[in-house]
Design a protein around this motif. Structure first.
Motif, short mmCIF file in Angstrom:
data_model
loop_
_atom_site.label_atom_id
_atom_site.label_comp_id
_atom_site.label_asym_id
_atom_site.label_seq_id
_atom_site.Cartn_x
_atom_site.Cartn_y
_atom_site.Cartn_z
N TRP A 77 0.85 -1.19 0.00
CA TRP A 77 0.00 0.00 0.00
C TRP A 77 0.88 1.24 0.00
CZ3 TRP A 77 -5.07 -0.65 -0.80
CH2 TRP A 77 -5.64 -1.89 -0.47
N PRO A 78 0.42 2.35 -0.59
CA PRO A 78 1.23 3.58 -0.63
C PRO A 78 1.57 4.08 0.77
CG PRO A 78 -0.64 3.72 -2.15
CD PRO A 78 -0.85 2.49 -1.33
N GLU A 79 2.61 4.88 0.84
CA GLU A 79 3.11 5.32 2.14
C GLU A 79 2.18 6.31 2.83
OE1 GLU A 79 6.89 7.08 1.57
OE2 GLU A 79 6.18 8.74 0.35
N TRP A 80 1.19 6.85 2.14
CA TRP A 80 0.22 7.69 2.86
C TRP A 80 -0.82 6.84 3.58
CZ3 TRP A 80 0.60 8.66 -2.60
CH2 TRP A 80 -0.34 8.01 -3.37
N LEU A 81 -0.78 5.52 3.38
CA LEU A 81 -1.63 4.61 4.15
C LEU A 81 -0.84 3.91 5.25
CD1 LEU A 81 -3.77 2.99 1.31
CD2 LEU A 81 -4.38 4.90 2.81
N TYR A 82 0.34 3.41 4.91
CA TYR A 82 1.20 2.72 5.88
C TYR A 82 2.64 3.18 5.66
CZ TYR A 82 -2.72 -0.57 6.30
OH TYR A 82 -3.96 -1.13 6.48
N HIS A 83 3.33 3.41 6.75
CA HIS A 83 4.76 3.67 6.64
C HIS A 83 5.49 2.86 7.71
CE1 HIS A 83 5.33 6.34 10.19
NE2 HIS A 83 4.06 6.64 9.99
N PHE A 84 6.63 2.30 7.31
CA PHE A 84 7.40 1.43 8.20
C PHE A 84 8.21 2.26 9.19
CE2 PHE A 84 7.58 -2.02 4.71
CZ PHE A 84 6.42 -2.59 5.21
N THR A 85 8.36 1.70 10.38
CA THR A 85 9.28 2.21 11.39
C THR A 85 10.04 1.03 11.98
OG1 THR A 85 7.65 2.06 13.19
CG2 THR A 85 7.74 4.14 11.96
N GLU A 86 11.17 1.31 12.58
CA GLU A 86 11.98 0.25 13.20
C GLU A 86 11.27 -0.32 14.42
OE1 GLU A 86 14.90 -1.07 12.42
OE2 GLU A 86 15.80 0.28 10.94
N LEU A 87 11.27 -1.65 14.53
CA LEU A 87 10.72 -2.32 15.70
C LEU A 87 11.83 -2.46 16.74
CD1 LEU A 87 8.32 -3.79 17.01
CD2 LEU A 87 9.11 -5.89 15.93
N PRO A 88 11.76 -1.74 17.84
CA PRO A 88 12.88 -1.74 18.80
C PRO A 88 13.11 -3.13 19.39
CG PRO A 88 11.35 0.07 19.24
CD PRO A 88 10.68 -0.83 18.26
N GLY A 89 14.39 -3.49 19.46
CA GLY A 89 14.80 -4.70 20.17
C GLY A 89 14.55 -6.00 19.46
N PHE A 90 14.12 -5.99 18.19
CA PHE A 90 13.83 -7.25 17.51
C PHE A 90 14.88 -7.63 16.48
CE2 PHE A 90 11.76 -9.97 14.35
CZ PHE A 90 11.19 -10.93 15.18
N THR A 91 15.33 -6.68 15.69
CA THR A 91 16.26 -6.97 14.60
C THR A 91 17.60 -7.44 15.15
OG1 THR A 91 15.20 -5.32 13.20
CG2 THR A 91 17.44 -5.99 12.61
N GLU A 92 18.06 -8.61 14.66
CA GLU A 92 19.34 -9.14 15.09
C GLU A 92 19.78 -10.25 14.15
OE1 GLU A 92 18.66 -10.63 19.02
OE2 GLU A 92 18.02 -12.59 18.30
N VAL A 93 21.03 -10.68 14.33
CA VAL A 93 21.61 -11.79 13.57
C VAL A 93 21.93 -12.90 14.56
CG1 VAL A 93 23.57 -12.56 12.19
CG2 VAL A 93 22.52 -10.34 11.74
#
Length: 613
Positions: free
Chosen positions: A434-450
């Protein structure tokens, strides 16, 4: 009196008691009811009025949810509490308690006693409907406040019913409370030539309300404003005919529209699309917006893009295909967002939350005629094999999406020029549908990792990053994109033992042959060494990427092949010189080769290493 008489007659006559009680029932005041339907929105309570109650008259009020996630609450206002007191004293105190004392229902009960003759949240029948019975202390009209429970946010439709003895109660709607009839919002934005179109979704507009819009463009571009209804039917449109012209659009809605949209588009000028910055003002029942810039007031006119928190955990690298320039991973993806359109009443399922597995969530959203932040892996190749997909939905519309999947991803950023001393960049790119005026991503704190055990023996990860940006999709509309990247370099033990060490031995053998005085044997050894190198090249060819450019390893192998071939040619030449009796010349060449051959080869390889491949 009649009860006593009927009791006496009942004891004296068997049949007469039934006649007497029937007369009592027929002469009793009938119970009459009035009902209204309505709908509650966030930050918007509704005020109703009961007309013409008599002192001592009892009224039963019932408030039941008819849709959405509504958990209703009802209260009968004290006569001395006016609308101003509701707006400036009661509602702000409710918001304060929601922030600081949400888990203390007794605090809300004490507050309600100050402003209401009677109030109720739950009827006590096991459901979330509200019911109360109160007796009018004096003749007159009484006002009712219909709201969502103060203990949690909820919205939806309802049915309000009032029952009283005698004449039917007169129940009428007065006004919304908490949201004024006027709303004004303004913003500054810009259109780029690559994104010369922008759509804004508006909040619900009720019948009879008027939308006023004013757009002031900066620069030399010519904007166009178009208003669409829920079915994308144009309702009003205005276009700029000259530079610097302010556009004004207004429209009065003849029916309620839950999803109107406003489009801003840059018109082509001399065959090209020019765009720039603009200031947009919107108002509901605020005609002054059309005259110029005004200050914002009331709730937003536009629906804000929903923020979707996103994160990715990399569990395993299943393989890296250097020839096909792709790699496989096993990863977990999580999305977290809140959308009131997905809210539900927990009374419907007798549950604290709803859990959806597989495609059932998409089917549920479709049944609501709603949407959710669907996405794709932009650099995916082939299928994505989902091991588990789960969505947990809370009654207030807060949703958490979790997926663990294995997939193959394209890696066009591979650069093998310094192979095998190269560092490669791997990316996972996730784009919203969906276009960014409907949804825009933000970082999910504490989840991203390797993960700590990736299972890839050839590569070692050095670091990872994540970022959010905006890109154009296939339709040219801007969409939000999540980029997860990591950098890896190779373990060199394999290449040292299987490639570099054999090459070094071949080079040393080529050099050692110059210690032989039998030039015929020297030719034999040099020829065998060249054949050995050719066989070695065929052996390791399967481990080398097939590219359209030369890598550092290619240059090393080509150089070794050329040097080995030159050594064979030089050995044949010296053998011929020996046959011709030029021993002095042969000895000078031997001394030069023995002294400078290793140094020349090392200097040549150092030069190759310093080249920026």
């Amino acid at each position: 009196m009649r009860q006593a008489v009927c009791g006496a007659r009942g004891r004296s006559y068997g049949l007469g008691v039934w006649v007497c009680w029937l007369l009592l029932v027929l002469s009793a005041a009938p119970v009459r009811a009035a009902a209204l339907d309505g709908e509650l929105e966030l930050q918007r309570d509704l005020l109703y009025r009961l007309d013409g109650l008599r002192a001592g008259q009892s009224v039963t009020l019932t408030l039941q949810a008819s849709g959405g996630s509504l958990d209703p609450w009802i209260g009968v206002l004290r006569p001395e509490v006016d609308t101003a007191a509701l707006l400036h004293d009661y509602l702000p105190e409710v918001e304060r308690l929601r922030v600081h004392s949400r888990d203390r229902p007794e605090a809300f009960a004490r507050l309600a006693e100050r402003f209401f003759l009677a109030s109720n949240d739950d009827a006590g029948d096991g459901g979330y409907g509200a019911r109360l019975r109160f007796t009018a202390p004096a003749d007159g009209d009484y006002r009712l406040l219909v709201a969502s429970t103060p203990l949690r946010p909820s919205v939806g439709g309802f049915r309000l019913e009032a029952m009283a003895e005698g004449a039917a109660p007169q129940l009428s709607f007065l006004q919304p409370v908490g949201v004024g009839s006027e709303r004004v919002q303004s913003l500054d934005a810009r259109l780029d030539p690559a994104h010369a179109l922008r759509l804004y979704e508006l909040q619900r507009i009720n019948r009879g309300e008027t939308l006023s819009v004013r757009l002031e463009a900066d620069g030399d571009w010519l904007p166009q404003l178009t208003l669409y209804d829920f079915g994308d039917k144009p309702l009003a449109s205005v276009s700029a005919t000259g530079k610097g012209q302010a556009l004004v659009l207004h429209h009065t809605f003849g029916a309620r529209d839950d999803n109107p949209r406003l489009r801003i588009r840059a018109q082509p000028v001399d065959g090209r699309v020019a765009a720039g910055a603009y200031h947009l003002s919107l108002g509901i029942n605020a005609a002054e917006v059309e005259q110029g810039r005004v200050s914002a007031r009331g709730p937003a006119v536009l629906r804000e893009p929903l923020a979707v928190s996103i994160g990715l955990k990399l569990h395993q690298i299943t393989g890296v295909d250097q020839r096909a320039e792709n790699y496989g991973i096993v990863a977990s993806l999580m999305l977290d967002w809140s959308d009131p359109a997905l809210a539900f009443n927990p009374q419907e399922c007798d549950c604290r939350q709803r859990v959806f597995v597989g495609d059932s969530f998409a089917q549920y959203v479709a049944s609501l005629h709603a949407r959710w932040p669907e996405f794709i892996f932009a650099n995916q190749q082939g299928n994505r094999w989902s091991q588990r997909r789960v969505v947990v939905l809370q009654p207030d519309g807060h949703a958490t999406y979790f997926e663990r999947a294995s997939l193959t991803l394209q890696a066009p950023d591979f650069d093998f020029r310094r192979f095998p001393f190269d560092q490669q960049k791997f990316f996972v790119r996730i784009e919203a549908l969906w276009p960014e005026w409907l949804y825009h991503f933000t970082e999910l704190p504490g989840f991203t990792e390797v993960g700590g055990a990736l299972g890839e023996e050839e590569w070692v990860l050095t670091h990872h990053t994540s970022a959010i940006d905006s890109v154009s999709d296939s339709t040219g509309l801007p969409v939000s994109r999540y980029n997860f990247g990591f950098v890896a370099e190779r373990h060199l033990n394999y290449y040292i033992s299987r490639i570099f060490l054999p090459i070094l031995i071949i080079i040393i053998v080529s050099w050692v042959t110059f210690f032989l005085r039998d030039y015929g044997k020297r030719v034999d050894v040099a020829g065998g060494n060249l054949l050995l190198f050719i066989a070695f090249s065929f052996t390791i060819s399967g481990d080398l990427p097939r590219l359209g450019y030369l890598t550092l390893m290619d240059i090393l192998l080509i150089s070794t092949f050329v040097v080995t071939g030159l050594m064979l040619v030089l050995s044949v030449y010296l053998r011929r010189q020996e046959a011709d009796g030029h021993l002095a010349r042969i000895q000078r060449i031997d001394r030069l080769v023995l002294a400078f051959y290793p140094l020349a080869y090392l200097l040549a390889m150092a030069g190759v290493m310093l080249i920026d491949y």
